[in-house]
Design a protein around this motif. Structure first.
Motif, PDB file in Angstrom:
ATOM      1  N   ARG A  10       0.806  -1.221   0.000  1.00 10.23           N
ATOM      2  CA  ARG A  10       0.000   0.000   0.000  1.00 10.23           C
ATOM      3  C   ARG A  10       0.838   1.270   0.000  1.00 10.23           C
ATOM      4  O   ARG A  10       0.611   2.189  -0.782  1.00 10.23           O
ATOM      5  CB  ARG A  10      -0.933   0.029   1.211  1.00 10.23           C
ATOM      6  CG  ARG A  10      -1.986   1.136   1.150  1.00 10.23           C
ATOM      7  CD  ARG A  10      -2.732   1.264   2.464  1.00 10.23           C
ATOM      8  NE  ARG A  10      -1.919   1.964   3.474  1.00 10.23           N
ATOM      9  CZ  ARG A  10      -2.349   2.235   4.695  1.00 10.23           C
ATOM     10  NH1 ARG A  10      -3.548   1.838   5.081  1.00 10.23           N
ATOM     11  NH2 ARG A  10      -1.568   2.879   5.557  1.00 10.23           N
ATOM     12  N   ASP A  11       1.859   1.324   0.892  1.00 10.97           N
ATOM     13  CA  ASP A  11       2.614   2.555   1.103  1.00 10.97           C
ATOM     14  C   ASP A  11       4.001   2.555   0.484  1.00 10.97           C
ATOM     15  O   ASP A  11       4.604   3.606   0.330  1.00 10.97           O
ATOM     16  CB  ASP A  11       2.764   2.839   2.608  1.00 10.97           C
ATOM     17  CG  ASP A  11       1.432   3.064   3.301  1.00 10.97           C
ATOM     18  OD1 ASP A  11       0.448   3.347   2.594  1.00 10.97           O
ATOM     19  OD2 ASP A  11       1.379   2.955   4.534  1.00 10.97           O
ATOM     20  N   GLN A  55      -2.397  12.399  -7.620  1.00 11.08           N
ATOM     21  CA  GLN A  55      -3.821  12.233  -7.378  1.00 11.08           C
ATOM     22  C   GLN A  55      -4.274  13.309  -6.413  1.00 11.08           C
ATOM     23  O   GLN A  55      -3.465  13.883  -5.678  1.00 11.08           O
ATOM     24  CB  GLN A  55      -4.133  10.843  -6.829  1.00 11.08           C
ATOM     25  CG  GLN A  55      -3.430  10.487  -5.519  1.00 11.08           C
ATOM     26  CD  GLN A  55      -3.676   9.045  -5.120  1.00 11.08           C
ATOM     27  OE1 GLN A  55      -3.208   8.123  -5.788  1.00 11.08           O
ATOM     28  NE2 GLN A  55      -4.449   8.847  -4.053  1.00 11.08           N
ATOM     29  N   THR A  95      -7.049  12.846  -4.293  1.00 14.02           N
ATOM     30  CA  THR A  95      -7.796  12.262  -3.186  1.00 14.02           C
ATOM     31  C   THR A  95      -6.885  11.348  -2.389  1.00 14.02           C
ATOM     32  O   THR A  95      -5.839  10.905  -2.880  1.00 14.02           O
ATOM     33  CB  THR A  95      -9.011  11.460  -3.698  1.00 14.02           C
ATOM     34  OG1 THR A  95      -8.547  10.388  -4.556  1.00 14.02           O
ATOM     35  CG2 THR A  95      -9.961  12.350  -4.483  1.00 14.02           C
ATOM     36  N   ALA A  96      -7.284  11.051  -1.153  1.00 15.09           N
ATOM     37  CA  ALA A  96      -6.487  10.168  -0.301  1.00 15.09           C
ATOM     38  C   ALA A  96      -7.402   9.474   0.691  1.00 15.09           C
ATOM     39  O   ALA A  96      -8.461   9.994   1.055  1.00 15.09           O
ATOM     40  CB  ALA A  96      -5.410  10.956   0.443  1.00 15.09           C
ATOM     41  N   ASP A  97      -6.995   8.280   1.108  1.00 12.27           N
ATOM     42  CA  ASP A  97      -7.684   7.547   2.155  1.00 12.27           C
ATOM     43  C   ASP A  97      -6.971   7.777   3.482  1.00 12.27           C
ATOM     44  O   ASP A  97      -5.771   8.089   3.510  1.00 12.27           O
ATOM     45  CB  ASP A  97      -7.709   6.049   1.839  1.00 12.27           C
ATOM     46  CG  ASP A  97      -8.502   5.727   0.576  1.00 12.27           C
ATOM     47  OD1 ASP A  97      -9.504   6.420   0.328  1.00 12.27           O
ATOM     48  OD2 ASP A  97      -8.104   4.791  -0.146  1.00 12.27           O
ATOM     49  N   ASP A  98      -7.697   7.609   4.573  1.00 15.26           N
ATOM     50  CA  ASP A  98      -7.069   7.725   5.883  1.00 15.26           C
ATOM     51  C   ASP A  98      -5.897   6.752   5.982  1.00 15.26           C
ATOM     52  O   ASP A  98      -6.012   5.575   5.632  1.00 15.26           O
ATOM     53  CB  ASP A  98      -8.080   7.416   6.984  1.00 15.26           C
ATOM     54  CG  ASP A  98      -9.079   8.544   7.202  1.00 15.26           C
ATOM     55  OD1 ASP A  98      -8.899   9.619   6.587  1.00 15.26           O
ATOM     56  OD2 ASP A  98     -10.038   8.360   7.971  1.00 15.26           O
ATOM     57  N   ASP A 136      -3.021   7.122   4.301  1.00 15.65           N
ATOM     58  CA  ASP A 136      -2.102   7.321   3.179  1.00 15.65           C
ATOM     59  C   ASP A 136      -1.046   8.358   3.542  1.00 15.65           C
ATOM     60  O   ASP A 136      -1.329   9.336   4.257  1.00 15.65           O
ATOM     61  CB  ASP A 136      -2.844   7.807   1.932  1.00 15.65           C
ATOM     62  CG  ASP A 136      -3.665   6.725   1.255  1.00 15.65           C
ATOM     63  OD1 ASP A 136      -3.449   5.542   1.575  1.00 15.65           O
ATOM     64  OD2 ASP A 136      -4.512   7.071   0.414  1.00 15.65           O
ATOM     65  N   ARG A 142       1.236  11.849   6.867  1.00 13.67           N
ATOM     66  CA  ARG A 142       0.159  10.857   6.817  1.00 13.67           C
ATOM     67  C   ARG A 142      -1.185  11.598   6.920  1.00 13.67           C
ATOM     68  O   ARG A 142      -1.357  12.468   7.750  1.00 13.67           O
ATOM     69  CB  ARG A 142       0.306   9.841   7.953  1.00 13.67           C
ATOM     70  CG  ARG A 142      -0.548   8.592   7.719  1.00 13.67           C
ATOM     71  CD  ARG A 142      -0.319   7.551   8.795  1.00 13.67           C
ATOM     72  NE  ARG A 142       1.041   7.038   8.811  1.00 13.67           N
ATOM     73  CZ  ARG A 142       1.500   6.103   7.987  1.00 13.67           C
ATOM     74  NH1 ARG A 142       0.709   5.602   7.060  1.00 13.67           N
ATOM     75  NH2 ARG A 142       2.736   5.669   8.097  1.00 13.67           N
ATOM     76  N   ARG A 152      -5.294  12.071   7.379  1.00 11.08           N
ATOM     77  CA  ARG A 152      -6.439  11.540   8.142  1.00 11.08           C
ATOM     78  C   ARG A 152      -7.520  12.608   8.248  1.00 11.08           C
ATOM     79  O   ARG A 152      -7.223  13.782   8.405  1.00 11.08           O
ATOM     80  CB  ARG A 152      -5.982  11.102   9.535  1.00 11.08           C
ATOM     81  CG  ARG A 152      -7.085  10.478  10.387  1.00 11.08           C
ATOM     82  CD  ARG A 152      -6.497   9.807  11.624  1.00 11.08           C
ATOM     83  NE  ARG A 152      -5.688  10.707  12.423  1.00 11.08           N
ATOM     84  CZ  ARG A 152      -6.181  11.552  13.327  1.00 11.08           C
ATOM     85  NH1 ARG A 152      -7.497  11.618  13.519  1.00 11.08           N
ATOM     86  NH2 ARG A 152      -5.377  12.325  14.035  1.00 11.08           N
ATOM     87  N   ARG A 153      -8.781  12.166   8.156  1.00  8.02           N
ATOM     88  CA  ARG A 153      -9.924  13.068   8.341  1.00  8.02           C
ATOM     89  C   ARG A 153     -10.473  12.889   9.752  1.00  8.02           C
ATOM     90  O   ARG A 153     -10.549  11.772  10.247  1.00  8.02           O
ATOM     91  CB  ARG A 153     -11.034  12.765   7.333  1.00  8.02           C
ATOM     92  CG  ARG A 153     -10.648  12.994   5.881  1.00  8.02           C
ATOM     93  CD  ARG A 153     -11.809  12.666   4.962  1.00  8.02           C
ATOM     94  NE  ARG A 153     -11.472  12.835   3.554  1.00  8.02           N
ATOM     95  CZ  ARG A 153     -10.896  11.899   2.819  1.00  8.02           C
ATOM     96  NH1 ARG A 153     -10.598  10.726   3.366  1.00  8.02           N
ATOM     97  NH2 ARG A 153     -10.618  12.122   1.548  1.00  8.02           N
ATOM     98  N   ARG A 201       0.154  10.657  -3.735  1.00  7.18           N
ATOM     99  CA  ARG A 201       0.267   9.627  -2.691  1.00  7.18           C
ATOM    100  C   ARG A 201       1.591   8.889  -2.839  1.00  7.18           C
ATOM    101  O   ARG A 201       2.018   8.552  -3.944  1.00  7.18           O
ATOM    102  CB  ARG A 201      -0.895   8.630  -2.818  1.00  7.18           C
ATOM    103  CG  ARG A 201      -0.815   7.443  -1.875  1.00  7.18           C
ATOM    104  CD  ARG A 201      -2.060   6.569  -2.005  1.00  7.18           C
ATOM    105  NE  ARG A 201      -2.241   6.062  -3.352  1.00  7.18           N
ATOM    106  CZ  ARG A 201      -1.676   4.939  -3.820  1.00  7.18           C
ATOM    107  NH1 ARG A 201      -0.863   4.244  -3.046  1.00  7.18           N
ATOM    108  NH2 ARG A 201      -1.916   4.541  -5.054  1.00  7.18           N
TER     109      ARG A 201
END
Length: 231
Positions: free
Chosen positions: A19-20, A169, A171-174, A176, A191, A193-194, A223
């Motif tokens: 993932r990272d 990109q 957009t990002a997910d928590d 990332d 990193r 996070r929302r 990302r």
């Protein structure tokens, strides 16, 4: 044979590397396996290394690579091993038959330096180019590279002077690790996070505080998908 905890840790490390592009921290491994201390993680890491499933890289902070996976996890006795044939001056009859492996690389622009600490001015100019292995890049996406400045991400295995590979990109997910543009003029590697309608930009170093900003003050510019280190 692996114990359940050893298998769980190996699967977690493998997932985070995919993932990272960097391994999880010992704190993250401890939390994922619900252990009370990092000493338990050290024992599991040592056991996985002794059994040939992972390798710890010398002179690199918390650097771990997967050597192979169990067959029921998609691996096998030689998973992760790809031989490369190098031409030499010995006659071909003295060499066993082998199939050369082609290693594809792509030149990416290095867009200057990115702060892994106090944000710096937004990066926009190409300083040079770097060759990046093709398997490090996501298919169908545009990529660029940045040189890291600072030590706020060292617990994520990202050191001062490293070159990070970024997929473009917005957009990002928590969870990332992203390049974030703050208030239109500062770029930082953190990193993402929302939380309660706000954006948290978290460091991976307890010496640095998490920055909490309104959503309209933060724009994701990419990302993290890989890391290159020179010695």
């Amino acid at each position: 044979m692996l114990t359940r905890k050893q298998r769980d840790l190996l699967a977690f490390i493998h997932k985070r590397l995919q993932r990272d592009g960097v391994p999880p921290s010992f704190d993250e491994m401890r939390d994922a396996l619900d252990l009370r201390s990092k000493s338990g993680i050290h024992r599991l890491i040592t056991a996985l290394e002794e059994r040939g499933f992972i390798r710890r890289l010398a002179h690199r902070a918390r650097a771990i690579e997967i050597v192979r996976l169990p067959e029921d996890m998609g691996g096998g006795p030689t998973a992760g091993f790809r031989p490369t044939v190098i031409d030499g001056d010995r006659p071909d009859r003295d060499l066993p038959s082998a199939i050369p492996v082609r290693i594809d690389a792509q030149e990416l622009p290095v867009m200057g330096r990115i702060a892994a600490g106090v944000p710096i001015e937004a990066i926009s100019e190409v300083s040079h180019h770097v060759a990046v292995p093709g398997q490090m890049l996501d298919r169908g996406g545009a990529h660029y590279a940045l040189e890291v400045k600072g030590e706020s991400m060292i617990d994520a295995g990202i050191n001062d002077g490293d070159v990070v590979v970024i997929r473009e990109q917005t957009t990002a997910d928590d969870g990332d690790i992203v390049v974030a543009l703050v208030e239109g003029q500062e770029a930082t590697l953190k990193r993402f996070r929302r939380e309660r309608g706000m954006i948290c930009l978290e460091a991976a170093n307890p010496a640095f505080e998490t920055r909490i900003l309104p959503q309209d003050k933060v724009k994701v510019q990419g990302r993290l998908v890989g890391l290159i280190r020179s010695y």
